[in-house]
Design an enzyme around this catalytic site. Sequence first.
Site, PDB file in Angstrom:
ATOM      1  N   CYS A  21      -0.698   2.884 -10.575  1.00 30.75           N
ATOM      2  CA  CYS A  21      -1.656   2.033  -9.857  1.00 30.75           C
ATOM      3  C   CYS A  21      -3.127   2.342 -10.142  1.00 30.75           C
ATOM      4  O   CYS A  21      -3.836   1.488 -10.659  1.00 30.75           O
ATOM      5  CB  CYS A  21      -1.381   2.119  -8.358  1.00 30.75           C
ATOM      6  SG  CYS A  21       0.207   1.384  -7.931  1.00 30.75           S
ATOM      7  N   LYS A  40       2.909   4.653  -0.909  1.00 28.46           N
ATOM      8  CA  LYS A  40       2.643   5.725  -1.864  1.00 28.46           C
ATOM      9  C   LYS A  40       3.980   6.209  -2.406  1.00 28.46           C
ATOM     10  O   LYS A  40       4.890   6.494  -1.615  1.00 28.46           O
ATOM     11  CB  LYS A  40       1.942   6.915  -1.186  1.00 28.46           C
ATOM     12  CG  LYS A  40       0.640   6.570  -0.502  1.00 28.46           C
ATOM     13  CD  LYS A  40       0.000   7.808   0.116  1.00 28.46           C
ATOM     14  CE  LYS A  40       0.675   8.298   1.391  1.00 28.46           C
ATOM     15  NZ  LYS A  40       0.620   7.362   2.543  1.00 28.46           N
ATOM     16  N   LYS A  92       2.617  12.829  -9.756  1.00 29.04           N
ATOM     17  CA  LYS A  92       2.373  13.555  -8.510  1.00 29.04           C
ATOM     18  C   LYS A  92       3.722  14.049  -7.982  1.00 29.04           C
ATOM     19  O   LYS A  92       4.770  13.622  -8.484  1.00 29.04           O
ATOM     20  CB  LYS A  92       1.649  12.684  -7.486  1.00 29.04           C
ATOM     21  CG  LYS A  92       2.462  11.518  -6.954  1.00 29.04           C
ATOM     22  CD  LYS A  92       1.688  10.849  -5.831  1.00 29.04           C
ATOM     23  CE  LYS A  92       2.454   9.676  -5.277  1.00 29.04           C
ATOM     24  NZ  LYS A  92       1.760   9.007  -4.193  1.00 29.04           N
ATOM     25  N   PHE A 111      -8.163  13.178   0.134  1.00 31.66           N
ATOM     26  CA  PHE A 111      -8.534  12.673  -1.190  1.00 31.66           C
ATOM     27  C   PHE A 111      -9.827  13.263  -1.725  1.00 31.66           C
ATOM     28  O   PHE A 111     -10.602  12.607  -2.400  1.00 31.66           O
ATOM     29  CB  PHE A 111      -8.612  11.133  -1.179  1.00 31.66           C
ATOM     30  CG  PHE A 111      -7.366  10.532  -1.751  1.00 31.66           C
ATOM     31  CD1 PHE A 111      -6.217  10.458  -0.980  1.00 31.66           C
ATOM     32  CD2 PHE A 111      -7.310  10.100  -3.071  1.00 31.66           C
ATOM     33  CE1 PHE A 111      -5.044   9.956  -1.514  1.00 31.66           C
ATOM     34  CE2 PHE A 111      -6.147   9.591  -3.606  1.00 31.66           C
ATOM     35  CZ  PHE A 111      -5.022   9.519  -2.825  1.00 31.66           C
ATOM     36  N   GLY A 139      -3.241   9.880 -12.035  1.00 32.50           N
ATOM     37  CA  GLY A 139      -2.393   9.093 -12.933  1.00 32.50           C
ATOM     38  C   GLY A 139      -1.629   8.083 -12.118  1.00 32.50           C
ATOM     39  O   GLY A 139      -2.112   7.608 -11.087  1.00 32.50           O
ATOM     40  N   LYS A 168      -4.610   1.569 -13.776  1.00 33.94           N
ATOM     41  CA  LYS A 168      -4.628   0.145 -14.159  1.00 33.94           C
ATOM     42  C   LYS A 168      -5.439  -0.699 -13.171  1.00 33.94           C
ATOM     43  O   LYS A 168      -6.115  -1.637 -13.569  1.00 33.94           O
ATOM     44  CB  LYS A 168      -3.202  -0.386 -14.327  1.00 33.94           C
ATOM     45  CG  LYS A 168      -2.554  -0.931 -13.074  1.00 33.94           C
ATOM     46  CD  LYS A 168      -1.271  -1.676 -13.392  1.00 33.94           C
ATOM     47  CE  LYS A 168      -0.428  -1.911 -12.152  1.00 33.94           C
ATOM     48  NZ  LYS A 168      -1.066  -2.651 -11.061  1.00 33.94           N
ATOM     49  N   PHE A 170       0.819  -1.228   0.000  1.00 36.52           N
ATOM     50  CA  PHE A 170       0.000   0.000   0.000  1.00 36.52           C
ATOM     51  C   PHE A 170       0.845   1.267   0.000  1.00 36.52           C
ATOM     52  O   PHE A 170       0.317   2.354   0.228  1.00 36.52           O
ATOM     53  CB  PHE A 170      -0.942   0.004   1.212  1.00 36.52           C
ATOM     54  CG  PHE A 170      -1.963  -1.109   1.174  1.00 36.52           C
ATOM     55  CD1 PHE A 170      -3.156  -0.956   0.472  1.00 36.52           C
ATOM     56  CD2 PHE A 170      -1.716  -2.317   1.802  1.00 36.52           C
ATOM     57  CE1 PHE A 170      -4.085  -1.985   0.417  1.00 36.52           C
ATOM     58  CE2 PHE A 170      -2.640  -3.351   1.751  1.00 36.52           C
ATOM     59  CZ  PHE A 170      -3.832  -3.192   1.060  1.00 36.52           C
ATOM     60  N   ARG A 177       4.151   7.357 -15.356  1.00 37.68           N
ATOM     61  CA  ARG A 177       3.155   6.439 -15.891  1.00 37.68           C
ATOM     62  C   ARG A 177       1.731   7.023 -15.747  1.00 37.68           C
ATOM     63  O   ARG A 177       1.327   7.399 -14.670  1.00 37.68           O
ATOM     64  CB  ARG A 177       3.270   5.078 -15.192  1.00 37.68           C
ATOM     65  CG  ARG A 177       4.546   4.343 -15.607  1.00 37.68           C
ATOM     66  CD  ARG A 177       4.732   3.030 -14.890  1.00 37.68           C
ATOM     67  NE  ARG A 177       5.256   3.191 -13.544  1.00 37.68           N
ATOM     68  CZ  ARG A 177       5.593   2.170 -12.739  1.00 37.68           C
ATOM     69  NH1 ARG A 177       5.442   0.943 -13.169  1.00 37.68           N
ATOM     70  NH2 ARG A 177       6.073   2.393 -11.548  1.00 37.68           N
ATOM     71  N   LYS A 202      -6.667  -4.962  -1.931  1.00 37.47           N
ATOM     72  CA  LYS A 202      -5.786  -3.983  -2.598  1.00 37.47           C
ATOM     73  C   LYS A 202      -6.539  -3.236  -3.697  1.00 37.47           C
ATOM     74  O   LYS A 202      -6.516  -2.016  -3.789  1.00 37.47           O
ATOM     75  CB  LYS A 202      -4.570  -4.724  -3.163  1.00 37.47           C
ATOM     76  CG  LYS A 202      -3.666  -3.875  -4.041  1.00 37.47           C
ATOM     77  CD  LYS A 202      -2.985  -2.763  -3.281  1.00 37.47           C
ATOM     78  CE  LYS A 202      -2.341  -1.781  -4.235  1.00 37.47           C
ATOM     79  NZ  LYS A 202      -1.762  -0.634  -3.566  1.00 37.47           N
TER      80      LYS A 202
HETATM   81  P1  NAD Z   1       8.088  -1.285 -11.687  1.00 40.05           P
HETATM   82  O1  NAD Z   1       7.727  -1.340 -13.131  1.00 40.05           O
HETATM   83  O2  NAD Z   1       8.676  -0.051 -11.121  1.00 40.05           O
HETATM   84  O3  NAD Z   1       9.125  -2.469 -11.372  1.00 40.05           O
HETATM   85  C1  NAD Z   1       8.955  -3.775 -11.809  1.00 40.05           C
HETATM   86  C2  NAD Z   1      10.354  -4.410 -11.902  1.00 40.05           C
HETATM   87  O4  NAD Z   1      10.191  -5.800 -12.183  1.00 40.05           O
HETATM   88  C3  NAD Z   1      11.217  -3.840 -13.026  1.00 40.05           C
HETATM   89  O5  NAD Z   1      12.466  -3.447 -12.507  1.00 40.05           O
HETATM   90  C4  NAD Z   1      11.345  -4.990 -14.008  1.00 40.05           C
HETATM   91  O6  NAD Z   1      12.593  -5.009 -14.697  1.00 40.05           O
HETATM   92  C5  NAD Z   1      11.216  -6.177 -13.080  1.00 40.05           C
HETATM   93  N1  NAD Z   1      10.814  -7.426 -13.746  1.00 40.05           N
HETATM   94  C6  NAD Z   1       9.881  -7.613 -14.706  1.00 40.05           C
HETATM   95  N2  NAD Z   1       9.823  -8.926 -15.060  1.00 40.05           N
HETATM   96  C7  NAD Z   1      10.712  -9.572 -14.264  1.00 40.05           C
HETATM   97  C8  NAD Z   1      11.106 -10.927 -14.149  1.00 40.05           C
HETATM   98  N3  NAD Z   1      10.544 -11.884 -14.900  1.00 40.05           N
HETATM   99  N4  NAD Z   1      12.060 -11.242 -13.257  1.00 40.05           N
HETATM  100  C9  NAD Z   1      12.638 -10.283 -12.488  1.00 40.05           C
HETATM  101  N5  NAD Z   1      12.308  -8.983 -12.564  1.00 40.05           N
HETATM  102  C10 NAD Z   1      11.360  -8.625 -13.447  1.00 40.05           C
HETATM  103  O7  NAD Z   1       6.793  -1.713 -10.901  1.00 40.05           O
HETATM  104  P2  NAD Z   1       6.275  -1.173  -9.470  1.00 40.05           P
HETATM  105  O8  NAD Z   1       5.722   0.175  -9.607  1.00 40.05           O
HETATM  106  O9  NAD Z   1       7.325  -1.446  -8.451  1.00 40.05           O
HETATM  107  O10 NAD Z   1       5.053  -2.160  -9.230  1.00 40.05           O
HETATM  108  C11 NAD Z   1       5.226  -3.537  -8.979  1.00 40.05           C
HETATM  109  C12 NAD Z   1       3.902  -4.107  -8.525  1.00 40.05           C
HETATM  110  O11 NAD Z   1       3.515  -3.510  -7.290  1.00 40.05           O
HETATM  111  C13 NAD Z   1       2.740  -3.862  -9.489  1.00 40.05           C
HETATM  112  O12 NAD Z   1       1.873  -4.954  -9.439  1.00 40.05           O
HETATM  113  C14 NAD Z   1       2.072  -2.636  -8.896  1.00 40.05           C
HETATM  114  O13 NAD Z   1       0.713  -2.549  -9.224  1.00 40.05           O
HETATM  115  C15 NAD Z   1       2.251  -2.875  -7.416  1.00 40.05           C
HETATM  116  N6  NAD Z   1       2.249  -1.668  -6.590  1.00 40.05           N
HETATM  117  C16 NAD Z   1       2.898  -0.554  -7.009  1.00 40.05           C
HETATM  118  C17 NAD Z   1       2.916   0.581  -6.201  1.00 40.05           C
HETATM  119  C18 NAD Z   1       3.612   1.839  -6.654  1.00 40.05           C
HETATM  120  O14 NAD Z   1       3.404   2.881  -6.016  1.00 40.05           O
HETATM  121  N7  NAD Z   1       4.412   1.821  -7.691  1.00 40.05           N
HETATM  122  C19 NAD Z   1       2.280   0.570  -4.958  1.00 40.05           C
HETATM  123  C20 NAD Z   1       1.637  -0.598  -4.547  1.00 40.05           C
HETATM  124  C21 NAD Z   1       1.639  -1.716  -5.381  1.00 40.05           C
END
Ligand code: NAD
Length: 433
Positions: free
Chosen positions: A261, A152, A321, A250, A258, A264, A150, A328, A205
Amino acid sequence: MKIVVVGTGYVGLVAGVCFADSGHTVVCVDIDEKKIGELRKGRSPIYEPGLEELLEKNLSAERITFSTDLDDAVRASEVVFIAVGTPERDDGSADLRAAMSVAERIARSAERYTVVVNKSTVPVGTASRMQAEFSARAKVPVDVVSNPEFLKEGAAIDDFLRPDRIVIGTSSEKARAIMAELYAPFVRTESPIYFMDPRSAELTKYAANAMLAARISFMNEVAMLCERVAADVDSVRKAMGADERIGQKFLFPGCGYGGSCFPKDVKALIATARNHGMDFALLSAVDAVNDRQKRLLAQKAKAHFGDLRGRKFGVWGLAFKPKTDDLRHAPALTLIDELLADGASVTAHDPVAIDNARRVFGDRVQFVQSPYAATEGADALFLVTEWNEFRQPDFTRVKDAMKQPVLFDGRNIWNPARMRELGFTYYAVGRAP
Ligand code: NAD
């Protein structure tokens, strides 16, 4: 404990350094060799306050290492977190190819009892799909746990170290005990850990993100109505939020949400409902309102100027933000695309996201290192991301630099009366004329 985190993005890297900082031995694995190379040198590939300091500290203490060898890392560990991306597919559902391929690899390489933790945001049923994969292929017992994240962006370290709550979905007592031990240092101030079944954890989530997105789209609708009936959304918002059942957070209208998260996850939850024969009509509206809202500033510009061809515009803020370099689904991308498509030119500034934006727009946009340089000769200035440094700029300097003193404030951060006093034509979102 020996932990592996697969995926070193915004979530995986933060989780990795925070677990290392609480004393565990962490191996972070990614398929991106360049990223792993940078991380080994202590350089964070993303901008996140406090992250690089924590990374350097734990690298020097040898509690965290970086690798591209998943099999090797899994063999030596007890807990493997999956934190790879789950982007949207054309039909809005989550693309699970990366997460499932990591699960398959873990199944092949695990050599002792392993807890596999889904930290990526994955649709309901993914943990049981993975559990079936392990039952069919793994040589050793594996428990799959759903542990959605969760945090941010912009406050990720703090959110991870001091979470509002931890959600753990598992039906295994053994996995539950391991997860409780792992998170114990982060819940010392009585933040709750909610244990539940994996399906409920997965849904929590999506439901949480969808609720937050719904609040924003709801307020954007209220703001639009305010403009039609000459009411003021700031007054409405404050008095609405004073009701404890509603709350002030909020409730800010603006030029759309945007990030990686909300957009999508809203679409994925609509897809999950659809796959189960349900039309989540409220969420479809949330999504549609946001698409419209991201085009709002360009529409206001067209209403003001008529033809945008040959106009020169300044843009302040590119990241989705403040305090992140993440672009993204950023509203700034939609705005700039529309302005360019209408024949205008754009000069943009952001405190940290320029390198990422250059990868998107190349030389179609001029990027400048100072906010004031973006106002030089501009027909209008758009405020898209509410970075602190944009809140009280030198407005005289801004006005003197501009060709025409026209402001489009996409986050309602400036005072309308003061802007008019200074001689600006000022547009915002849902504020009284
Ligand atoms: P991101 O795109 O920043 O990072 C994903 C990483 O995974 C990349 O570095 C990529 O190279 C790597 N990757 C992809 N395929 C792989 C594989 N087969 N083996 C090893 N590494 C691999 O993504 P993120 O923003 O960190 O989000 C990750 C997940 O967490 C998503 O499901 C997202 O919805 C969730 N999430 C994101 C946030 C956020 O604020 N960004 C918050 C909560 C949850």
